[in-house]
Design a protein around this motif. Sequence first.
Motif, PDB file in Angstrom:
ATOM      1  N   LEU A  59      -2.535 -19.519 -28.148  1.00  0.00           N
ATOM      2  CA  LEU A  59      -2.729 -20.857 -28.715  1.00  0.00           C
ATOM      3  C   LEU A  59      -2.938 -21.876 -27.594  1.00  0.00           C
ATOM      4  O   LEU A  59      -2.115 -21.966 -26.675  1.00  0.00           O
ATOM      5  N   ASP A  60      -4.004 -22.620 -27.701  1.00  0.00           N
ATOM      6  CA  ASP A  60      -4.287 -23.633 -26.679  1.00  0.00           C
ATOM      7  C   ASP A  60      -3.292 -24.781 -26.742  1.00  0.00           C
ATOM      8  O   ASP A  60      -2.894 -25.326 -25.706  1.00  0.00           O
ATOM      9  N   LYS A  61      -2.891 -25.156 -27.934  1.00  0.00           N
ATOM     10  CA  LYS A  61      -1.978 -26.275 -28.104  1.00  0.00           C
ATOM     11  C   LYS A  61      -1.098 -26.030 -29.312  1.00  0.00           C
ATOM     12  O   LYS A  61      -1.540 -25.473 -30.329  1.00  0.00           O
ATOM     13  N   VAL A  62       0.172 -26.448 -29.183  1.00  0.00           N
ATOM     14  CA  VAL A  62       1.135 -26.258 -30.264  1.00  0.00           C
ATOM     15  C   VAL A  62       1.713 -27.601 -30.662  1.00  0.00           C
ATOM     16  O   VAL A  62       2.181 -28.375 -29.812  1.00  0.00           O
ATOM     17  N   TYR A  63       1.701 -27.899 -31.962  1.00  0.00           N
ATOM     18  CA  TYR A  63       2.329 -29.099 -32.516  1.00  0.00           C
ATOM     19  C   TYR A  63       3.633 -28.660 -33.185  1.00  0.00           C
ATOM     20  O   TYR A  63       3.621 -28.138 -34.302  1.00  0.00           O
ATOM     21  N   ASP A  64       4.736 -28.876 -32.479  1.00  0.00           N
ATOM     22  CA  ASP A  64       6.027 -28.515 -33.042  1.00  0.00           C
ATOM     23  C   ASP A  64       6.595 -29.695 -33.828  1.00  0.00           C
ATOM     24  O   ASP A  64       5.918 -30.701 -34.058  1.00  0.00           O
ATOM     25  N   SER A  65       7.863 -29.591 -34.205  1.00  0.00           N
ATOM     26  CA  SER A  65       8.470 -30.625 -35.042  1.00  0.00           C
ATOM     27  C   SER A  65       8.522 -31.979 -34.358  1.00  0.00           C
ATOM     28  O   SER A  65       8.572 -33.019 -35.031  1.00  0.00           O
ATOM     29  N   HIS A  66       8.498 -31.998 -33.020  1.00  0.00           N
ATOM     30  CA  HIS A  66       8.581 -33.255 -32.285  1.00  0.00           C
ATOM     31  C   HIS A  66       7.222 -33.916 -32.084  1.00  0.00           C
ATOM     32  O   HIS A  66       7.157 -35.101 -31.773  1.00  0.00           O
ATOM     33  N   LYS A  67       6.146 -33.179 -32.265  1.00  0.00           N
ATOM     34  CA  LYS A  67       4.809 -33.707 -31.993  1.00  0.00           C
ATOM     35  C   LYS A  67       4.030 -34.049 -33.252  1.00  0.00           C
ATOM     36  O   LYS A  67       2.869 -34.458 -33.167  1.00  0.00           O
ATOM     37  N   LEU A  68       4.680 -33.890 -34.388  1.00  0.00           N
ATOM     38  CA  LEU A  68       3.989 -34.195 -35.651  1.00  0.00           C
ATOM     39  C   LEU A  68       4.316 -35.602 -36.156  1.00  0.00           C
ATOM     40  O   LEU A  68       3.868 -35.976 -37.238  1.00  0.00           O
ATOM     41  N   ASP A  69       5.111 -36.363 -35.390  1.00  0.00           N
ATOM     42  CA  ASP A  69       5.383 -37.781 -35.660  1.00  0.00           C
ATOM     43  C   ASP A  69       6.009 -38.016 -37.035  1.00  0.00           C
ATOM     44  O   ASP A  69       5.691 -39.005 -37.712  1.00  0.00           O
ATOM     45  N   TYR A  70       6.909 -37.138 -37.439  1.00  0.00           N
ATOM     46  CA  TYR A  70       7.556 -37.287 -38.740  1.00  0.00           C
ATOM     47  C   TYR A  70       8.752 -38.224 -38.627  1.00  0.00           C
ATOM     48  O   TYR A  70       9.596 -38.067 -37.743  1.00  0.00           O
ATOM     49  N   LYS A  71       8.850 -39.202 -39.522  1.00  0.00           N
ATOM     50  CA  LYS A  71       9.934 -40.189 -39.524  1.00  0.00           C
ATOM     51  C   LYS A  71      10.837 -40.095 -40.752  1.00  0.00           C
ATOM     52  O   LYS A  71      11.743 -40.901 -40.921  1.00  0.00           O
ATOM     53  N   GLY A  72      10.587 -39.127 -41.558  1.00  0.00           N
ATOM     54  CA  GLY A  72      11.382 -39.002 -42.783  1.00  0.00           C
ATOM     55  C   GLY A  72      12.605 -38.110 -42.596  1.00  0.00           C
ATOM     56  O   GLY A  72      12.922 -37.674 -41.490  1.00  0.00           O
ATOM     57  N   PRO A  73      13.318 -37.789 -43.679  1.00  0.00           N
ATOM     58  CA  PRO A  73      14.542 -36.982 -43.617  1.00  0.00           C
ATOM     59  C   PRO A  73      14.228 -35.484 -43.577  1.00  0.00           C
ATOM     60  O   PRO A  73      13.146 -35.047 -43.981  1.00  0.00           O
ATOM     61  N   LYS A  74      15.178 -34.721 -43.087  1.00  0.00           N
ATOM     62  CA  LYS A  74      15.059 -33.267 -43.164  1.00  0.00           C
ATOM     63  C   LYS A  74      15.403 -32.816 -44.580  1.00  0.00           C
ATOM     64  O   LYS A  74      16.212 -33.436 -45.274  1.00  0.00           O
ATOM     65  N   PHE A  92      -1.545 -32.382 -39.673  1.00  0.00           N
ATOM     66  CA  PHE A  92      -2.550 -31.489 -39.088  1.00  0.00           C
ATOM     67  C   PHE A  92      -3.954 -32.069 -39.251  1.00  0.00           C
ATOM     68  O   PHE A  92      -4.766 -32.050 -38.322  1.00  0.00           O
ATOM     69  N   GLU A  93      -4.204 -32.613 -40.396  1.00  0.00           N
ATOM     70  CA  GLU A  93      -5.527 -33.225 -40.616  1.00  0.00           C
ATOM     71  C   GLU A  93      -5.701 -34.449 -39.735  1.00  0.00           C
ATOM     72  O   GLU A  93      -6.774 -34.658 -39.145  1.00  0.00           O
ATOM     73  N   ARG A  94      -4.674 -35.280 -39.622  1.00  0.00           N
ATOM     74  CA  ARG A  94      -4.768 -36.511 -38.839  1.00  0.00           C
ATOM     75  C   ARG A  94      -4.859 -36.237 -37.348  1.00  0.00           C
ATOM     76  O   ARG A  94      -5.647 -36.860 -36.623  1.00  0.00           O
ATOM     77  N   LEU A  95      -4.062 -35.294 -36.852  1.00  0.00           N
ATOM     78  CA  LEU A  95      -3.963 -35.050 -35.416  1.00  0.00           C
ATOM     79  C   LEU A  95      -4.971 -34.039 -34.882  1.00  0.00           C
ATOM     80  O   LEU A  95      -5.336 -34.090 -33.699  1.00  0.00           O
ATOM     81  N   VAL A  96      -5.423 -33.119 -35.735  1.00  0.00           N
ATOM     82  CA  VAL A  96      -6.247 -32.012 -35.229  1.00  0.00           C
ATOM     83  C   VAL A  96      -7.548 -31.845 -36.024  1.00  0.00           C
ATOM     84  O   VAL A  96      -8.653 -32.093 -35.516  1.00  0.00           O
ATOM     85  N   HIS A  97      -7.429 -31.430 -37.256  1.00  0.00           N
ATOM     86  CA  HIS A  97      -8.601 -31.006 -38.018  1.00  0.00           C
ATOM     87  C   HIS A  97      -9.567 -32.153 -38.290  1.00  0.00           C
ATOM     88  O   HIS A  97     -10.793 -31.961 -38.317  1.00  0.00           O
ATOM     89  N   GLY A  98      -9.047 -33.337 -38.475  1.00  0.00           N
ATOM     90  CA  GLY A  98      -9.916 -34.471 -38.800  1.00  0.00           C
ATOM     91  C   GLY A  98     -10.687 -35.020 -37.632  1.00  0.00           C
ATOM     92  O   GLY A  98     -11.572 -35.879 -37.818  1.00  0.00           O
ATOM     93  N   LYS A  99     -10.393 -34.558 -36.436  1.00  0.00           N
ATOM     94  CA  LYS A  99     -11.101 -35.043 -35.252  1.00  0.00           C
ATOM     95  C   LYS A  99     -12.305 -34.166 -34.946  1.00  0.00           C
ATOM     96  O   LYS A  99     -12.396 -33.028 -35.382  1.00  0.00           O
ATOM     97  N   LYS A 100     -13.231 -34.708 -34.142  1.00  0.00           N
ATOM     98  CA  LYS A 100     -14.423 -33.958 -33.786  1.00  0.00           C
ATOM     99  C   LYS A 100     -14.080 -32.907 -32.739  1.00  0.00           C
ATOM    100  O   LYS A 100     -13.247 -33.123 -31.851  1.00  0.00           O
ATOM    101  N   HIS A 101     -14.727 -31.752 -32.834  1.00  0.00           N
ATOM    102  CA  HIS A 101     -14.486 -30.658 -31.916  1.00  0.00           C
ATOM    103  C   HIS A 101     -15.814 -30.041 -31.483  1.00  0.00           C
ATOM    104  O   HIS A 101     -16.784 -30.011 -32.247  1.00  0.00           O
ATOM    105  N   ASP A 102     -15.805 -29.560 -30.261  1.00  0.00           N
ATOM    106  CA  ASP A 102     -16.995 -28.869 -29.765  1.00  0.00           C
ATOM    107  C   ASP A 102     -17.121 -27.485 -30.364  1.00  0.00           C
ATOM    108  O   ASP A 102     -18.217 -26.933 -30.463  1.00  0.00           O
ATOM    109  N   LYS A 103     -15.997 -26.920 -30.755  1.00  0.00           N
ATOM    110  CA  LYS A 103     -15.979 -25.580 -31.336  1.00  0.00           C
ATOM    111  C   LYS A 103     -15.222 -25.612 -32.668  1.00  0.00           C
ATOM    112  O   LYS A 103     -14.427 -26.520 -32.916  1.00  0.00           O
ATOM    113  N   PRO A 104     -15.429 -24.636 -33.483  1.00  0.00           N
ATOM    114  CA  PRO A 104     -14.610 -24.518 -34.694  1.00  0.00           C
ATOM    115  C   PRO A 104     -13.143 -24.296 -34.315  1.00  0.00           C
ATOM    116  O   PRO A 104     -12.827 -23.873 -33.206  1.00  0.00           O
ATOM    117  N   LEU A 105     -12.277 -24.575 -35.254  1.00  0.00           N
ATOM    118  CA  LEU A 105     -10.845 -24.419 -35.014  1.00  0.00           C
ATOM    119  C   LEU A 105     -10.329 -23.103 -35.596  1.00  0.00           C
ATOM    120  O   LEU A 105     -10.774 -22.661 -36.666  1.00  0.00           O
TER     121      LEU A 105
END
Length: 782
Positions: free
Chosen positions: A586-601, A616-629
């Motif tokens: 995996l080139d990059k990993v979005y764990d629980s700390h990198k998903l910017d969640y402010k709500g309760p567990k 995932f859509e906001r941080l990764v999939h919705g952005k432009k990419h040179d290659k498919p994901l």
Amino acid sequence: MSFNTSSRQLPDTDETPDEARPRETRTPDAPAEPTSPETNAPATPAGPAGAAAPAGADVPAGSPEPAAPADSPEAAAPAESADSTDSPVPTNVAATSDTPAAAAPTDSPEPAKAVTATGSPADAATAAAPGSPTSAAPPPPTDSPESATVTDASEPASSPEPTEPTGSPADAGSPEPAEAAGPAEAAKPAEAVGPAEPGAPGVSADPEASADPAPSSDPEASGGDVVPEAAPVKGRWRVKYPVAARVLAWTTTGLAAVLVLFALLMPNSSAGFRPGEFVRIPVEAIFGAAVLIVLPRRPRLVVAAVGGLILGVLTVLNLLDIGFTEYLGRGFNLVLDWSLFSDAYSYLQDTMGKQATLGIAVALVLLVIVLLAVMSLAVVRLAGLMSRHTATATRSTLVLGTVWIACAALGVQFTGVPVASDRTAKSVEDRTKRVQATLRDEAAFAKFAKKDAFANTPPEQLLTDLRGKDMMITFIESYGRSAIEDPVMAPGVDATLTAENQKLVKAGFAAKSGWLTSATYGGSSWLGHSTFLSGLWISNQQRYRTVTAGDHLTLTKAFKKSGGWDTVGVMPGVQKAWPESKFYGLDKVYDSHKLDYKGPKFSWSTMPDQYALTAFERLVHGKKHDKPLMSEIILTSSHQPWAPIPKLVPQDQVGDGSIYDSIEKAGKKPADIITDSTKSKQEYGKSVQYSVSSLIDYLVKYGNKNTVLIFLGDHQPIARVSGNHASRDVPVSIVAKDPKVLDKIADWGWTDGLQPEHNAPVWKMSSFRDRFMTAYGSTPAP
């Protein structure tokens, strides 16, 4: 200087007065003291009953009167001893062995007076009678360094010749000889023996002061001998309450026997707890009893304590087997499973809070310690019982051994369970074999993991039929076959799958579904993930460590190696460093700390699935990419304990997750459902519905013609939900808009739609990687 006198008596003979005359007895190093008839004083009455001094007491050599015959009235008079008034060193008359007394002070030039019992001559006569209650106050200790040594009352008299005790005038004419005063007479109660200390409470410092008579034992109660009463011991409630003590002893012994039998017959699964299991005869108890009976005391105690400790350890292991079977569908592995306790602790922290988890951990540790100690004490107690009743224990052991052999040979059963039991022995044998098999398995797996059908495949020959596609590989936590087929959960889950499949069809997507058998059960999701992606059967933690430490080609790494995809991981359940990301490619990993969640567990789940997909859509999939994901996504809302469960909210209101505050507070608490199987099933089914709906809603909203989704469960839920004999099967589906994608797997025999048929093909999860890569154009090159 001290003199020891004897209180023993001579037999009634016709000896002359000279022969019966008392002889002086001194300590070996003490010279004889000169005496004077002018300073003679009556001796202290001797004996525990206050009898007159025996004829064996010291008599001054210069006495003007010879010793009276033992049977004369004069013998009843107290023996006299005196100190020479010219001697600077006073001489004290030593007490008899029955009543030791210290010498009187000698500071005064006056001769010391011996303490005598007060009373009339009649009283003296009464005191001379055996058993008469009286005691004499001993004179206070002297300040002189040469004071007389007090003879210990507990020691027998040192006189080599028995002497006849003198009696009172009333006894002089008695034809019966006086009873001998033996050692039993010397053992006076503590309060009637020993020199009185001046100044002590209730004790007069005056050497002439008389002492209160002390009661003595009744001579008739002990055959004529004076037997002193033992001083009461504080806390000896067993003497005070003998019946209660016996009942307590019997109860304790009975509980010890029940505990040992329970440990020997205890099953290692919750389904094995049947009444018939506990009315069997354990052969281990018979052999153990035989060994303990023949051992001497010290080895017996050691063997009993160690045996009890071993039995306690086996009981703990049986409890672990029950717990692991309940959660993971298998027994506890002595070699591999210790590391899982830290994961269990983290799970409890996330579910119940830090303080409650700490309390549970401490309670469990104390329970184990107490169990080991009590089991050892129980075996020691039973061993002691057998040693006290060796004959009975031997006969019982022989009888039980004979019965066990007969029952084993004839196959006697009770309620379908064999009466002759060897469960503990088989359990030890089974655990030993499992340890040996585990050690052999690790060596074999390390060699097997190095082999890979696609290890040397050139990058341009990997996954050629999926080039240009956005790939999503999604794991739904605990999504198992039971969710689709269990009568409690299936109605709701099946309705959701049907409704979500209709959404897909309406949006232009199609799906095919089948079954995979997971390498894990009830938990340890990472074993399912690694098995699916690596093509290796990773069923335990050691295998996981072995394969992740190497460079085995995973499905996600194959996409990266091909050079046609960027790889990313969305891991809301990862809350600390995750070095395995390199193994998965995996080139990059979005764990629980990198998903910017402010709500309760939501209990263990750090965030709702809907939010994780939106992020995932906001941080990764919705952005432009040179290659498919190529994205690996883990959805966690269906993780136990399934309370509280999130709810779907409008997509434009998800935001940073704060909207879930009110939903989490209104949800159910884990304690409300965790111990109820039916409630757990109901809430588990709802959580699966939520996760599937969140995923399909995302795909319909954000997917396109190049989107390919693979989603599956990582393992079945725990046995309390899926059942004690549930399979390890999980559903797997491939969804795509491009019909060519599904055409590549048309020969797999999978069911159309999101819900696989009951008889759809079932593969081992480890076989998916090779089948999938082969179907989509990869060329094997070992």
